[in-house]
Design a protein around this motif. Sequence first.
Motif, PDB file in Angstrom:
ATOM      1  N   ASP A 181      48.519  40.393  39.771  1.00 30.92           N
ATOM      2  CA  ASP A 181      47.197  40.894  40.120  1.00 30.92           C
ATOM      3  C   ASP A 181      47.070  41.058  41.637  1.00 30.92           C
ATOM      4  N   ARG A 209      39.546  38.199  44.576  1.00 27.58           N
ATOM      5  CA  ARG A 209      40.641  37.993  43.626  1.00 27.58           C
ATOM      6  C   ARG A 209      40.834  36.511  43.323  1.00 27.58           C
ATOM      7  N   LEU A 260      48.301  45.036  34.698  1.00 25.52           N
ATOM      8  CA  LEU A 260      47.812  44.151  35.752  1.00 25.52           C
ATOM      9  C   LEU A 260      48.053  44.762  37.124  1.00 25.52           C
TER      10      LEU A 260
END
Lengths: 191, 195
Positions: free
Chosen positions: B129, B113, B6
């Motif tokens: 992330d 995102r 990630l």
Amino acid sequence: MEYYILMILGAVLVNNIILAQFLGICPFMGVSGKMSTAVGMGAALLFVMTLSTMVTTLVYNYVLVPLELVYLQTVIFILIIAALVQALEIVLKKVSPSLYNALGIFLPLITTNCAVLGIAITVTLKSFSLIDATLFTMFTALGFCVAIIIFAGIREQLELVNIPKGMKGIPIALITVGILALAFMGFANLA
Amino acid sequence: MNKVELITRGLIKENPTLIMVLGLCPSLAVTTSAINGIGMGLATTFVLMCSNTLISMLRKVIPNKVRIPIFVVVFAAFVSMIDLVMQAYIPALSASLGLFIPLIAVNCIVFARAESFAIKNKIFDSALDGLGMGLGFTLALFLIGSVREILGNGSIFDYRFMENSEILVFVLAPGAFFVMGFIIATIRFFQAKKN
């Protein structure tokens, strides 16, 4: 009068919003593939930027400053711009469907456009009066139109040219904008 | 997907700036020196991590129709925080980044995102992330910034090692477009070769 002539030269040629200030590059790259979409985006941005700066300047001068809430400027400005774009979309749909068909698809793209917020903040830093702020924003948006129309013209030709594989698409577009920026630097002593 | 992946995929494989070509405005505007690039990158990393975490926490209560305005308010709140902190503790860096700190709130990477990851995934994964993408952005900005500083100013991190050989255009506006164009072209060239 001279003040406004210098202002228009400065905003369109010397401090061009794309080529010197790097604001609104994403829509500039995204919709400059075809001349017709480039013109539509330019017109939509001109419309939204002028309107939103008028509102944000008023709110800044008459609400945020008297209430000492200047530190909330980013949050408030973004909310105003987002609400304004939504409202504009609804009003345009009702009042002028033809204009909505021309500009409609560009409006959602503008909500998250750094050019609109960037100019709203720049104007507060320069402490313009309402009329000057509106004119300054209009000229700056005009600079965006000039840059995107020139670039769309170049890019339509670029499609036909044989270039190295890795350069295709974004890289060659960036380098072309670089050369355009270099050309615009020639205007530096104008205003 | 495991936790390490990630973080690392944002760094290289899905680098938000150099591979996905998002968030062009700050990566062109503030990269006149390596330190500016790192400062901007870390400020964005903070916003990305915090906003991803908060949006992931709220993902079950955010109505789908009004998610964009909610995202925007979340971003703007964290951006105002980092803006004020930077003005107080690192005023010099804050002044040289200027307008582009408040503009993190409309950065495409932060939006991408939230929209494509945080709204659908668990809290801890979303935070990782955000961290990975933020560090990838920082890496890209550092790369562009150091190339521009070395070529245009003959220095790195303000340490001058070249005299009389600087090419001024690289720290001016056109240089930003040239450097970024050539870096992306180089990456694409090697990618095409590998396939």
